[in-house]
Design a protein around this motif. Structure first.
Motif, mmCIF file in Angstrom:
data_model
loop_
_atom_site.group_PDB
_atom_site.id
_atom_site.type_symbol
_atom_site.label_atom_id
_atom_site.label_comp_id
_atom_site.label_asym_id
_atom_site.label_seq_id
_atom_site.Cartn_x
_atom_site.Cartn_y
_atom_site.Cartn_z
ATOM 1 N N PRO A 17 0.830 -1.218 0.000
ATOM 2 C CA PRO A 17 0.000 0.000 0.000
ATOM 3 C C PRO A 17 0.867 1.273 0.000
ATOM 4 C CG PRO A 17 -0.895 -1.590 1.541
ATOM 5 C CD PRO A 17 0.441 -2.135 1.087
ATOM 6 N N ALA A 18 1.907 1.285 0.823
ATOM 7 C CA ALA A 18 2.775 2.474 0.892
ATOM 8 C C ALA A 18 3.517 2.678 -0.429
ATOM 9 C CB ALA A 18 3.770 2.317 2.039
ATOM 10 N N ALA A 19 3.937 1.569 -1.046
ATOM 11 C CA ALA A 19 4.668 1.677 -2.322
ATOM 12 C C ALA A 19 3.757 2.248 -3.409
ATOM 13 C CB ALA A 19 5.209 0.302 -2.726
ATOM 14 N N ILE A 20 2.504 1.852 -3.398
ATOM 15 C CA ILE A 20 1.552 2.371 -4.403
ATOM 16 C C ILE A 20 1.397 3.882 -4.236
ATOM 17 C CG2 ILE A 20 -0.883 2.386 -5.117
ATOM 18 C CD1 ILE A 20 -0.983 -0.625 -4.314
ATOM 19 N N THR A 21 1.184 4.307 -2.999
ATOM 20 C CA THR A 21 0.992 5.743 -2.755
ATOM 21 C C THR A 21 2.247 6.524 -3.153
ATOM 22 O OG1 THR A 21 -0.478 5.171 -0.946
ATOM 23 C CG2 THR A 21 0.332 7.420 -0.976
ATOM 24 N N ALA A 22 3.411 6.001 -2.764
ATOM 25 C CA ALA A 22 4.662 6.708 -3.076
ATOM 26 C C ALA A 22 4.880 6.806 -4.589
ATOM 27 C CB ALA A 22 5.837 5.991 -2.421
ATOM 28 N N THR A 23 4.441 5.800 -5.326
ATOM 29 C CA THR A 23 4.692 5.772 -6.772
ATOM 30 C C THR A 23 3.650 6.568 -7.553
ATOM 31 O OG1 THR A 23 5.758 3.609 -6.547
ATOM 32 C CG2 THR A 23 4.974 4.200 -8.755
ATOM 33 N N VAL A 24 2.394 6.473 -7.126
ATOM 34 C CA VAL A 24 1.329 7.093 -7.928
ATOM 35 C C VAL A 24 1.099 8.560 -7.564
ATOM 36 C CG1 VAL A 24 -1.104 6.959 -8.631
ATOM 37 C CG2 VAL A 24 0.203 4.844 -8.249
ATOM 38 N N SER A 25 1.028 8.876 -6.266
ATOM 39 C CA SER A 25 0.573 10.237 -5.921
ATOM 40 C C SER A 25 1.450 11.371 -6.467
ATOM 41 C CB SER A 25 0.288 10.387 -4.430
ATOM 42 O OG SER A 25 1.380 9.981 -3.694
ATOM 43 N N PRO A 26 2.792 11.238 -6.533
ATOM 44 C CA PRO A 26 3.549 12.360 -7.123
ATOM 45 C C PRO A 26 3.292 12.536 -8.618
ATOM 46 C CG PRO A 26 5.038 10.684 -6.203
ATOM 47 C CD PRO A 26 3.669 10.142 -6.107
ATOM 48 N N ARG A 27 2.596 11.567 -9.214
ATOM 49 C CA ARG A 27 2.372 11.640 -10.671
ATOM 50 C C ARG A 27 0.916 11.940 -11.008
ATOM 51 N NH1 ARG A 27 6.342 7.002 -10.480
ATOM 52 N NH2 ARG A 27 8.285 7.898 -11.254
ATOM 53 N N VAL A 28 0.216 12.528 -10.050
ATOM 54 C CA VAL A 28 -1.159 12.951 -10.318
ATOM 55 C C VAL A 28 -1.241 14.448 -10.069
ATOM 56 C CG1 VAL A 28 -3.588 12.698 -9.662
ATOM 57 C CG2 VAL A 28 -2.083 10.685 -9.674
ATOM 58 N N GLU A 29 -1.740 15.168 -11.085
ATOM 59 C CA GLU A 29 -1.881 16.614 -10.943
ATOM 60 C C GLU A 29 -3.229 17.018 -11.516
ATOM 61 O OE1 GLU A 29 1.848 18.735 -11.741
ATOM 62 O OE2 GLU A 29 0.562 20.275 -12.618
ATOM 63 N N ASN A 30 -3.971 17.802 -10.796
ATOM 64 C CA ASN A 30 -5.338 18.162 -11.207
ATOM 65 C C ASN A 30 -6.138 16.901 -11.554
ATOM 66 O OD1 ASN A 30 -4.698 20.885 -10.932
ATOM 67 N ND2 ASN A 30 -3.919 20.982 -13.039
ATOM 68 N N SER A 31 -5.929 15.871 -10.803
ATOM 69 C CA SER A 31 -6.632 14.576 -10.959
ATOM 70 C C SER A 31 -6.290 13.835 -12.245
ATOM 71 C CB SER A 31 -8.152 14.754 -10.892
ATOM 72 O OG SER A 31 -8.523 15.562 -9.827
ATOM 73 N N LEU A 32 -5.276 14.314 -12.976
ATOM 74 C CA LEU A 32 -4.871 13.640 -14.220
ATOM 75 C C LEU A 32 -3.481 13.016 -14.059
ATOM 76 C CD1 LEU A 32 -6.045 16.280 -16.844
ATOM 77 C CD2 LEU A 32 -6.931 13.943 -16.622
ATOM 78 N N PRO A 33 -3.190 11.939 -14.805
ATOM 79 C CA PRO A 33 -1.859 11.328 -14.702
ATOM 80 C C PRO A 33 -0.803 12.192 -15.380
ATOM 81 C CG PRO A 33 -3.181 10.195 -16.365
ATOM 82 C CD PRO A 33 -4.071 11.227 -15.746
ATOM 83 N N GLU A 34 0.344 12.322 -14.748
ATOM 84 C CA GLU A 34 1.474 13.093 -15.292
ATOM 85 C C GLU A 34 2.697 12.185 -15.319
ATOM 86 O OE1 GLU A 34 1.792 16.055 -16.516
ATOM 87 O OE2 GLU A 34 -0.212 16.840 -16.053
ATOM 88 N N LEU A 35 3.315 12.026 -16.479
ATOM 89 C CA LEU A 35 4.483 11.146 -16.567
ATOM 90 C C LEU A 35 5.734 11.826 -16.005
ATOM 91 C CD1 LEU A 35 3.919 9.567 -20.099
ATOM 92 C CD2 LEU A 35 2.979 8.868 -17.902
#
Ligand code: M6R
Length: 364
Positions: A17-35
């Motif tokens: 769970p922690a790995a998912i949050t660490a990996t995904v949340s910095p790559r979401v901006e304005n609710s959209l995915p950012e590479l």
């Protein structure tokens, strides 16, 4: 160092769970995915021809999920290659293609050679890597790091989980950039992806149930995993995990392929682990499971909470919570990893250091 867990593998599964949050949340901006790769603009994403996903073992299996997601969401052709095949096959690569190299360690020799081959052909390479500054990370044109933290157990678990997350982020941005997903739909999937860390917590809490299940299969000599689509990709990974650490022979098949040969191996008491989480092929997989059951197989069925399981198909049913079909692999992999783990523990195996295997394969 194992944080109170008996093995690194169990600790690492619980860190998902922690790995998912660490990996995904910095790559979401304005609710959209950012590479977060300046060169991979939406315009560039619109011009991609074929995506080639390349890796070894579990990383290659993550590529299988990535291919299915990229094709389903973005309608872009995607190929999966085993790095040791890719590097010697003289693969057909076009300048508009993108090669995605997947590796936890970033040091796997065949994977690094595949990367170098792609670069020598002038094709851009995006690496999905866990170890910062590793050889693959340094050699690639672009890097998307997975933030799993150090993975010690030889069997890869949390790194696979976050490889899937990065591949979903990529597939979603690709689909959005190419107009295959509306903004609303893209935001919906992105929110669901972020939510994966919560979705898997009950699966981690189910560990006693999975341990009990493993105790009933502990004397298994040989077993089969079957599934279709995403479930086929997960069959490959569930099967690899089981064989590498518990030393139970196991094979994975696309469920519809069974009757083209393998079904001759189904006799009384052979376990068949049937994965049926995808609504569009649910009935098809159930009917394949039934074929094995009528030949005496013990069918261990993984499906969703509300799925109707006809009488006499399964010996045991494991239920997952409802979740979007496309993202279901994130939830399904957890009980499969735990099943392999408990099988290995109950069989007295050296879980974190299985025989003959190394964490990082730096020779070909
Ligand atoms: O470090 P890498 O991701 O490049 O490693 C690739 C494979 O060697 C690795 O996934 C291997 O299959 C694991 N033992 C699977 O659990």
């Amino acid at each position: 160092e194992k944080g109170g867990y008996p093995h690194f593998m169990l600790k690492e599964i619980n860190e998902e769970p922690a790995a998912i949050t660490a990996t995904v949340s910095p790559r979401v901006e304005n609710s959209l995915p950012e590479l977060r790769i300046p060169e991979l603009t939406d315009e560039k994403l619109r011009s991609i021809g074929t995506v080639h996903l390349v890796g070894c073992g579990t990383a290659m299996h993550a590529g299988m999920v990535g291919k299915t997601a990229i094709e389903a969401l973005a309608r872009v052709p995607a190929e999966v290659d085993i790095a040791s095949e890719f590097r010697y096959r003289d693969p057909i690569l076009k300048p508009e293609d993108l090669v995605i190299i997947i590796s936890q360690s970033g040091e796997t020799s065949d994977t690094l050679a595949a990367l170098k081959l792609a670069k020598s052909r002038g094709v851009p390479v995006l690496a999905i890597v866990n170890v910062v500054g590793s050889s693959i990370a340094r050699a690639a044109d672009y890097v998307m790091y997975t933030y799993a933290g150090p993975e010690i157990a030889v069997a890869s678990t949390k790194a696979y989980m976050v490889q899937l997350c990065v591949l979903y982020l990529f597939a979603l941005r690709l689909a959005y950039a190419r107009g295959q997903l509306t903004e609303e739909k893209t935001k919906y999937y992105t929110a669901q992806l972020l939510h994966a860390s919560e979705v898997i917590k009950p699966r981690l809490a189910d560990c006693e149930q999975i341990k009990y299940l493993a105790s009933r299969y502990v004397n298994t000599q040989s077993c089969f995993f079957i599934g279709r689509g995403f479930d086929y990709a997960l069959s490959l990974e569930g099967s690899l995990k089981l064989k590498e650490i518990s030393y139970v022979h196991s094979d994975a098949y696309a469920a519809g392929e069974l009757k083209h040969g393998t079904i001759s191996l189904i006799t009384d008491g052979v376990p068949v682990i049937a994965l049926a989480t995808q609504k569009n092929v649910y009935e098809k997989t159930i009917s394949n499971a039934k074929e094995t059951r009528s030949r005496g197989a013990r069918v261990l069925l993984f499906t969703t909470k509300d799925a109707e399981v006809p009488e006499g198909v399964a010996t045991e049913v494991i239920r997952l919570d409802e979740y979007d079909d496309i993202l279901m692999p994130l939830q399904l992999i957890v009980p499969l990893q735990l099943f392999a783990y408990y099988m290995a523990v109950l069989r007295g195996c050296d879980v974190d250091k299985p025989r003959n295997l190394a964490k990082s394969v730096t020779v070909e």
